[in-house]
Write a protein that holds these residues in place. Structure first.
Motif, mmCIF file in Angstrom:
data_model
loop_
_atom_site.group_PDB
_atom_site.id
_atom_site.type_symbol
_atom_site.label_atom_id
_atom_site.label_comp_id
_atom_site.label_asym_id
_atom_site.label_seq_id
_atom_site.Cartn_x
_atom_site.Cartn_y
_atom_site.Cartn_z
ATOM 1 N N PHE A 83 0.835 -1.192 0.000
ATOM 2 C CA PHE A 83 0.000 0.000 0.000
ATOM 3 C C PHE A 83 0.871 1.244 0.000
ATOM 4 N N ASP A 84 0.324 2.326 -0.538
ATOM 5 C CA ASP A 84 0.901 3.664 -0.444
ATOM 6 C C ASP A 84 -0.060 4.511 0.382
ATOM 7 N N PHE A 85 0.470 5.254 1.341
ATOM 8 C CA PHE A 85 -0.348 6.181 2.112
ATOM 9 C C PHE A 85 0.211 7.576 1.885
ATOM 10 N N TYR A 86 -0.588 8.444 1.253
ATOM 11 C CA TYR A 86 -0.125 9.772 0.859
ATOM 12 C C TYR A 86 -0.288 10.748 2.015
ATOM 13 N N MET A 87 0.856 11.113 2.609
ATOM 14 C CA MET A 87 0.863 12.074 3.710
ATOM 15 C C MET A 87 0.580 13.477 3.189
ATOM 16 N N ALA A 88 0.974 13.749 1.964
ATOM 17 C CA ALA A 88 0.749 15.031 1.304
ATOM 18 C C ALA A 88 0.760 14.765 -0.192
ATOM 19 N N LYS A 89 0.455 15.757 -0.970
ATOM 20 C CA LYS A 89 0.478 15.586 -2.417
ATOM 21 C C LYS A 89 1.910 15.272 -2.861
ATOM 22 N N ASN A 90 2.054 14.188 -3.617
ATOM 23 C CA ASN A 90 3.334 13.746 -4.169
ATOM 24 C C ASN A 90 4.282 13.125 -3.147
ATOM 25 N N PHE A 91 3.840 12.909 -1.901
ATOM 26 C CA PHE A 91 4.695 12.307 -0.884
ATOM 27 C C PHE A 91 3.936 11.186 -0.187
ATOM 28 N N PHE A 92 4.539 9.988 -0.155
ATOM 29 C CA PHE A 92 3.834 8.861 0.451
ATOM 30 C C PHE A 92 4.779 7.993 1.282
ATOM 31 N N LEU A 93 4.166 7.271 2.217
ATOM 32 C CA LEU A 93 4.813 6.203 2.961
ATOM 33 C C LEU A 93 4.115 4.904 2.585
ATOM 34 N N GLY A 94 4.816 3.795 2.699
ATOM 35 C CA GLY A 94 4.188 2.540 2.319
ATOM 36 C C GLY A 94 4.917 1.329 2.850
ATOM 37 N N TYR A 95 4.342 0.172 2.537
ATOM 38 C CA TYR A 95 4.942 -1.097 2.925
ATOM 39 C C TYR A 95 4.615 -2.115 1.843
ATOM 40 N N GLU A 96 5.423 -3.172 1.768
ATOM 41 C CA GLU A 96 5.210 -4.174 0.727
ATOM 42 C C GLU A 96 5.716 -5.537 1.189
ATOM 43 N N PHE A 97 4.980 -6.585 0.849
ATOM 44 C CA PHE A 97 5.461 -7.942 1.062
ATOM 45 C C PHE A 97 5.222 -8.734 -0.211
ATOM 46 N N ASN A 98 5.884 -9.894 -0.310
ATOM 47 C CA ASN A 98 5.783 -10.641 -1.560
ATOM 48 C C ASN A 98 5.839 -12.144 -1.349
ATOM 49 N N LEU A 99 5.432 -12.857 -2.381
ATOM 50 C CA LEU A 99 5.527 -14.309 -2.453
ATOM 51 C C LEU A 99 6.215 -14.618 -3.772
ATOM 52 N N GLY A 100 7.391 -15.259 -3.720
ATOM 53 C CA GLY A 100 8.142 -15.400 -4.954
ATOM 54 C C GLY A 100 8.959 -16.673 -5.056
ATOM 55 N N TYR A 101 9.382 -16.924 -6.294
ATOM 56 C CA TYR A 101 10.263 -18.045 -6.610
ATOM 57 C C TYR A 101 11.479 -17.498 -7.350
ATOM 58 N N SER A 102 12.653 -17.987 -6.986
ATOM 59 C CA SER A 102 13.877 -17.581 -7.687
ATOM 60 C C SER A 102 14.829 -18.763 -7.765
ATOM 61 N N LYS A 103 15.683 -18.732 -8.780
ATOM 62 C CA LYS A 103 16.680 -19.782 -8.957
ATOM 63 C C LYS A 103 17.993 -19.168 -9.425
ATOM 64 N N ILE A 104 19.076 -19.630 -8.826
ATOM 65 C CA ILE A 104 20.419 -19.197 -9.198
ATOM 66 C C ILE A 104 21.176 -20.401 -9.749
ATOM 67 N N ASN A 105 21.692 -20.279 -10.949
ATOM 68 C CA ASN A 105 22.531 -21.303 -11.568
ATOM 69 C C ASN A 105 23.973 -20.800 -11.603
ATOM 70 N N TYR A 106 24.864 -21.500 -10.908
ATOM 71 C CA TYR A 106 26.257 -21.085 -10.850
ATOM 72 C C TYR A 106 27.035 -21.645 -12.050
ATOM 73 N N LYS A 107 27.946 -20.837 -12.577
ATOM 74 C CA LYS A 107 28.748 -21.227 -13.726
ATOM 75 C C LYS A 107 29.969 -22.028 -13.272
ATOM 76 N N THR A 108 30.445 -22.907 -14.144
ATOM 77 C CA THR A 108 31.618 -23.724 -13.838
ATOM 78 C C THR A 108 32.892 -22.894 -13.935
ATOM 79 N N PRO A 109 33.724 -22.851 -12.883
ATOM 80 C CA PRO A 109 34.997 -22.116 -12.976
ATOM 81 C C PRO A 109 35.913 -22.742 -14.022
ATOM 82 N N GLU A 110 36.568 -21.887 -14.814
ATOM 83 C CA GLU A 110 37.537 -22.330 -15.806
ATOM 84 C C GLU A 110 38.918 -21.869 -15.341
#
Length: 253
Positions: free
Chosen positions: A190-217
């Motif tokens: 959510f964004d909560f506008y304290m004044a015009k053009n100025f806001f405070l907010g918070y955010e949470f998420n649900l996600g998936y990520s994957k990291i593939n490491y490269k082979t050292p040469e």
């Protein structure tokens, strides 16, 4: 004491902004409209610091294609170069070692968010992000007898001696790896506008990520050359919820 001053300063700014807008708040829409652009930082009053907003430490912006629909964009770029030289080049058992390391990482986040009616100041939203990132790493080291060139990683070389007689032995391990990263995340906040053009907010998420490491040469040249052989199929996958640490503090252009 520093934390207390920061909290008081934030309260004063909020009060002044509300006082300035009090005469026009009833007739002016505080929320962004079509064509608005916003950016933000993350404020943690308990640690007394400011940082970039999301968990990937990215610069983040939003472009409102209409008052209830915004495009999200975030990116980060980081480079690191180090050069160390150590040893004793004099005496019967002279030794000298050099180690040069560098890495570059880049991340990109694109997404969309849908805002709901909320109230005059409150703008709740849900959204979706797609993330991609990559990191490169290389190393050049020399111990006087042989030189080692590494691509896609950094090696930590440990020299040790059995008893008091020569030769020295070495062991190596990968301490920094190059990778490719991708993910997808559902967000709500959510964004909560304290004044015009100025806001405070918070955010949470649900996600998936994957990291593939490269082979050292690894390539080694010189005298008494060891024969390192590294193979990597390492990867890390993550799925779960997370919170953005602190309060989002933003401004609309």
């Amino acid at each position: 004491m520093k934390k207390l001053f920061l909290c008081i300063a934030l309260a004063i700014v909020t009060f002044c902004a509300n006082a300035q807008e009090s005469q026009t708040a009833e007739t002016t829409d505080l929320k962004p409209v079509k064509g608005s652009f916003s950016t933000e930082l993350n404020f943690n009053p308990f640690k007394g610091n400011l940082s970039f907003n999301n968990v990937l430490n990215q610069v983040k912006g939003r472009y409102f294609i209409d008052s209830q629909l915004a495009l999200r964009l975030g990116f980060n770029v980081n480079t690191l170069d180090s050069n160390s030289n150590y040893g004793n080049p004099y005496g019967a058992q002279a030794s000298y070692n050099s180690d040069k390391r560098s890495s570059t990482s880049f991340g990109l986040n694109i997404g969309i968010e849908k805002h709901f009616k909320g109230t005059k100041r409150l703008s709740p939203y849900v959204g979706l992000d797609v993330t991609w990132g990559t990191k490169s790493a290389k190393q050049e080291s020399n111990n006087g007898s042989y030189a080692t060139s590494v691509k896609n990683g950094w090696l930590e070389i440990v020299y040790y001696q059995i008893g008091t007689s020569l030769p020295y032995y070495t062991t190596t391990s990968v301490v920094q790896g190059a990778y490719n990263r991708f993910g997808i995340t559902a967000v709500a906040g959510f964004d909560f506008y304290m004044a015009k053009n100025f806001f405070l907010g918070y955010e949470f998420n649900l996600g998936y990520s994957k990291i593939n490491y490269k082979t050292p040469e690894v390539k080694v040249t010189g005298q008494n050359v060891p024969a390192p052989n590294y193979y990597s199929s390492n990867s890390i996958s993550k799925f779960g919820t997370s919170l953005v640490n602190g309060i989002r503090v933003g401004y609309v252009f």
